[in-house]
Enzyme design. Structure first.
Site, PDB file in Angstrom:
ATOM      1  N   LYS A 165       0.874  -1.186   0.000  1.00  0.00           N
ATOM      2  CA  LYS A 165       0.000   0.000   0.000  1.00  0.00           C
ATOM      3  C   LYS A 165       0.910   1.234   0.000  1.00  0.00           C
ATOM      4  O   LYS A 165       2.020   1.184   0.519  1.00  0.00           O
ATOM      5  CB  LYS A 165      -0.893   0.006   1.257  1.00  0.00           C
ATOM      6  CG  LYS A 165      -1.814  -1.223   1.383  1.00  0.00           C
ATOM      7  CD  LYS A 165      -2.978  -1.189   0.419  1.00  0.00           C
ATOM      8  CE  LYS A 165      -3.826  -2.434   0.545  1.00  0.00           C
ATOM      9  NZ  LYS A 165      -4.962  -2.474  -0.344  1.00  0.00           N
ATOM     10  N   LYS A 191       1.937  -9.449  -2.090  1.00  0.00           N
ATOM     11  CA  LYS A 191       1.161  -9.480  -3.326  1.00  0.00           C
ATOM     12  C   LYS A 191       1.037  -8.078  -3.896  1.00  0.00           C
ATOM     13  O   LYS A 191       0.991  -7.088  -3.157  1.00  0.00           O
ATOM     14  CB  LYS A 191      -0.216 -10.110  -3.118  1.00  0.00           C
ATOM     15  CG  LYS A 191      -1.215  -9.293  -2.328  1.00  0.00           C
ATOM     16  CD  LYS A 191      -2.593  -9.972  -2.207  1.00  0.00           C
ATOM     17  CE  LYS A 191      -3.475  -9.704  -3.388  1.00  0.00           C
ATOM     18  NZ  LYS A 191      -3.950  -8.316  -3.501  1.00  0.00           N
ATOM     19  N   ASN A 192       0.920  -8.015  -5.255  1.00  0.00           N
ATOM     20  CA  ASN A 192       0.494  -6.780  -5.906  1.00  0.00           C
ATOM     21  C   ASN A 192      -0.946  -6.525  -5.457  1.00  0.00           C
ATOM     22  O   ASN A 192      -1.696  -7.481  -5.204  1.00  0.00           O
ATOM     23  CB  ASN A 192       0.451  -6.950  -7.424  1.00  0.00           C
ATOM     24  CG  ASN A 192       1.812  -6.836  -8.107  1.00  0.00           C
ATOM     25  OD1 ASN A 192       1.990  -7.377  -9.188  1.00  0.00           O
ATOM     26  ND2 ASN A 192       2.755  -6.165  -7.510  1.00  0.00           N
ATOM     27  N   ASP A 193      -1.356  -5.280  -5.442  1.00  0.00           N
ATOM     28  CA  ASP A 193      -2.771  -5.031  -5.189  1.00  0.00           C
ATOM     29  C   ASP A 193      -3.552  -5.303  -6.475  1.00  0.00           C
ATOM     30  O   ASP A 193      -2.968  -5.386  -7.563  1.00  0.00           O
ATOM     31  CB  ASP A 193      -2.982  -3.584  -4.708  1.00  0.00           C
ATOM     32  CG  ASP A 193      -4.021  -3.562  -3.595  1.00  0.00           C
ATOM     33  OD1 ASP A 193      -3.992  -2.670  -2.756  1.00  0.00           O
ATOM     34  OD2 ASP A 193      -4.879  -4.473  -3.577  1.00  0.00           O
ATOM     35  N   GLU A 194      -4.883  -5.422  -6.335  1.00  0.00           N
ATOM     36  CA  GLU A 194      -5.658  -5.927  -7.472  1.00  0.00           C
ATOM     37  C   GLU A 194      -5.616  -5.031  -8.714  1.00  0.00           C
ATOM     38  O   GLU A 194      -5.823  -5.501  -9.822  1.00  0.00           O
ATOM     39  CB  GLU A 194      -7.106  -6.232  -7.066  1.00  0.00           C
ATOM     40  CG  GLU A 194      -7.984  -5.062  -6.706  1.00  0.00           C
ATOM     41  CD  GLU A 194      -7.775  -4.569  -5.287  1.00  0.00           C
ATOM     42  OE1 GLU A 194      -6.917  -5.122  -4.578  1.00  0.00           O
ATOM     43  OE2 GLU A 194      -8.443  -3.603  -4.923  1.00  0.00           O
ATOM     44  N   HIS A 286      -7.935 -13.263  -7.221  1.00  0.00           N
ATOM     45  CA  HIS A 286      -8.490 -12.118  -6.476  1.00  0.00           C
ATOM     46  C   HIS A 286      -9.906 -11.904  -6.995  1.00  0.00           C
ATOM     47  O   HIS A 286     -10.136 -11.938  -8.199  1.00  0.00           O
ATOM     48  CB  HIS A 286      -7.630 -10.867  -6.683  1.00  0.00           C
ATOM     49  CG  HIS A 286      -7.987  -9.763  -5.734  1.00  0.00           C
ATOM     50  ND1 HIS A 286      -9.145  -9.027  -5.864  1.00  0.00           N
ATOM     51  CD2 HIS A 286      -7.378  -9.311  -4.619  1.00  0.00           C
ATOM     52  CE1 HIS A 286      -9.218  -8.146  -4.881  1.00  0.00           C
ATOM     53  NE2 HIS A 286      -8.168  -8.296  -4.108  1.00  0.00           N
ATOM     54  N   HIS A 320      -9.518 -15.581  -2.439  1.00  0.00           N
ATOM     55  CA  HIS A 320      -9.953 -14.820  -1.263  1.00  0.00           C
ATOM     56  C   HIS A 320     -11.349 -15.321  -0.870  1.00  0.00           C
ATOM     57  O   HIS A 320     -12.248 -15.369  -1.722  1.00  0.00           O
ATOM     58  CB  HIS A 320      -9.992 -13.325  -1.589  1.00  0.00           C
ATOM     59  CG  HIS A 320      -8.628 -12.730  -1.780  1.00  0.00           C
ATOM     60  ND1 HIS A 320      -8.165 -11.682  -1.049  1.00  0.00           N
ATOM     61  CD2 HIS A 320      -7.619 -13.059  -2.625  1.00  0.00           C
ATOM     62  CE1 HIS A 320      -6.931 -11.367  -1.423  1.00  0.00           C
ATOM     63  NE2 HIS A 320      -6.571 -12.210  -2.382  1.00  0.00           N
ATOM     64  N   LYS A 328     -12.695  -5.704   7.208  1.00  0.00           N
ATOM     65  CA  LYS A 328     -13.460  -4.514   6.767  1.00  0.00           C
ATOM     66  C   LYS A 328     -14.557  -4.865   5.763  1.00  0.00           C
ATOM     67  O   LYS A 328     -15.395  -4.043   5.431  1.00  0.00           O
ATOM     68  CB  LYS A 328     -12.503  -3.488   6.142  1.00  0.00           C
ATOM     69  CG  LYS A 328     -11.981  -3.873   4.759  1.00  0.00           C
ATOM     70  CD  LYS A 328     -10.966  -2.866   4.217  1.00  0.00           C
ATOM     71  CE  LYS A 328     -10.452  -3.295   2.856  1.00  0.00           C
ATOM     72  NZ  LYS A 328      -9.345  -2.465   2.359  1.00  0.00           N
TER      73      LYS A 328
END
Ligand code: CAP
Ligand code: MG
Ligand code: MG
Length: 472
Positions: A165, A191-194, A286, A320, A328
């Site tokens: 992040k 991981k890379n973010d989506e 993802h 996931h 969250k």
């Protein structure tokens, strides 16, 4: 109205999609599905259920002159109905589906046009059941969590991961720096973010190169293996393959990288292409955008359980499955934990079906005895593909932080998953490395069965995490 009365209300076309006396739905010929269905106010539930069975198999809104005795054998059949709960069971002859194991084809039937039909105000696919004969036609996972555990030499605890992040906006060098800090803080998996792709401020090839350098440095410094999950979701298959090859050519050893795919927005063809082209790589699904179908309050769509079961059938190594409301994202134990268990285990209870992922018939006593012994001894067979569809790993992410690890494990009942914490690491008052240490310490505390508050007395990063995240 009783079911008898409803049956009398069917026209001849609708009758050919209903068989409430189907002798043995689990005879191996059918994929079974359960829908929650609320008809609009024109037709009754059995009429609409038969229309759904028609539209999601061989039919349309009128009986056509072109159907044949053979085509009618492929009709999906409403075989059970619960009028009180508005539940409808439909059996799909699985010869309907594209041979060779095509998931998008099945979903185009089951949750395709039917979700748009005027005659329903609610239609949600709640659970599916695959006969073992059908499982043989599908890839199932190849490279699994067990392979990753062997590579990392990590057993008896979750794989500890993070998502870099901010979600977007770091240069490739800054991105790799964050990955390095997490790895040297003791984390296993980054991981890379989506949405990570080939943005001009972080060109894909540079990101791959910098991650490789960061990983080599971290492995050297820690003496531990590390894994990076690269997002290979792109505009087209050629570019996706190009990126996969770029990663493999960058010198990453087998096991040190995973391919992440935004399975909903990139599509099932991309998921299955990756599984078939790269059986030696962890395929990380993802599920961004799944909420449109799965949120509990959505009357139209399918459940997390259904999505997860198809991900295993497609051969995803991990997907996931949600934090059961601990994090969250919207979710609950009934949904998320059931889904996690259904993709992890060889035999697991869904919302309506008990799914055996064994390709061994249920009455093959001596094999089942061996399987039970193996599970009892917790031996991870070198290759358990012989006995059934391999496990798919729950990936637990979304608003988690080190103080929430134990609460989630307690809900899950086991540690066989990967957890990825983004803010949970990078929001730590002392930054990423301390965030990783806090995560490792909270996991150590769990393994040692020590309360984290007590453990925090001698582990300052955990103490800082507790005071920071509890306040929030
Ligand atoms: C988590 C995350 C994941 C979500 C996806 C995010 O970041 O990277 O994409 O977990 O949700 O972008 O929100 P945080 P799910 O750890 O900072 O929340 O796992 O439910 O599919
Ligand atoms: Mg994300
Ligand atoms: Mg098999």
């Amino acid at each position: 109205m009783t079911i008898k009365k409803f049956s009398k209300s069917l026209n001849s076309k609708q009758e050919s999609y209903v068989n409430l006396d189907l002798p043995n739905p689990k005879n191996g010929e059918y994929l079974l599905a359960v829908f929650h269905l609320i008809p609009n106010n024109e037709l009754n539930i059995l009429q609409v259920a038969s229309e759904v069975a028609a539209e999601s198999s061989t039919g349309t809104n009128f009986e056509v002159k072109t159907e044949t005795p053979f085509s009618k054998t492929l009709n999906a059949l409403v075989y059970k109905i619960d009028l009180k709960k508005n539940l409808v069971w439909i059996a799909y002859p699985w010869r309907l589906f594209d041979r060779g194991g095509n998931i998008q084809n099945i979903l185009t039937y089951l949750v395709g046009n039917v979700l748009g039909m005027k005659q329903i105000t609610a239609l949600k696919l709640l659970d599916v059941w695959f006969p073992s004969a059908m499982l043989e036609q599908y890839d199932g996972p190849s490279y699994t969590l067990d392979d990753m555990r062997k590579y990392l030499d990590v057993y008896d605890r979750p794989i500890l991961g993070t998502i870099v992040k901010p979600k977007m906006g770091l240069t490739s060098a800054e991105y790799a720096e964050v990955a390095y800090d997490f790895w040297v803080g003791g984390g296993d998996f980054v991981k890379n973010d989506e949405p990570q792709a080939n943005q001009d401020f972080c060109p894909y090839d540079k990101m791959v190169k910098h991650v490789k350098e960061a990983m080599d440095k971290a492995v050297k410094k820690t003496g531990k293996k590390k894994v990076h999950s690269f997002n290979v979701s792109t505009s087209d298959f050629d570019t996706m393959i190009e990126r996969c090859e770029m990663i493999r050519d960058a010198g990453f050893e087998s096991g040190s990288y995973a391919f992440l795919i935004d399975g909903i927005t990139a599509g099932w063809m991309a998921v299955q292409t990756l599984r078939r082209k790269y059986p030696d790589v962890f395929i990380h699904f993802h599920r961004a955008a799944h909420g449109a179908f799965t949120r509990p309050e959505n009357p139209i769509g399918f459940t997390v359980l259904v999505l997860s079961k198809f991900a295993r059938l497609a051969g995803t190594s991990g997907i996931h499955t949600g934090t059961a409301g601990v994090g969250k994202m919207q979710g609950n134990p009934e949904e998320d934990i059931t889904s996690a268990n259904n993709i992890l285990k060889l035999l697991s209870k869904g919302h309506f079906f008990e799914q055996s992922w064994a390709t061994v018939p249920g009455d093959d006593e001596d094999v089942l005895k061996l399987v039970h012994e193996d599970v009892a001894r917790k031996v991870v067979l070198e290759d358990d593909g012989w006995r059934g569809m391999k496990k798919c790993c729950p990936i637990i992410s979304g608003g988690l932080n080190p103080t929430l690890l134990k609460p989630f494990i307690d809900m899950m009942g086991n540690v066989d998953f990967i957890t990825t914490m983004g803010a949970g690491c990078h929001a730590h008052p002392q930054g990423t490395k301390a965030g990783a240490k806090a995560l490792v310490q909270s996991c150590d505390a769990y393994v040692k069965k020590i309360d984290i508050k007590k453990y925090a007395k001698t582990h300052k990063e955990l103490a800082e995490a507790i005071s920071f995240f509890k306040k929030k």
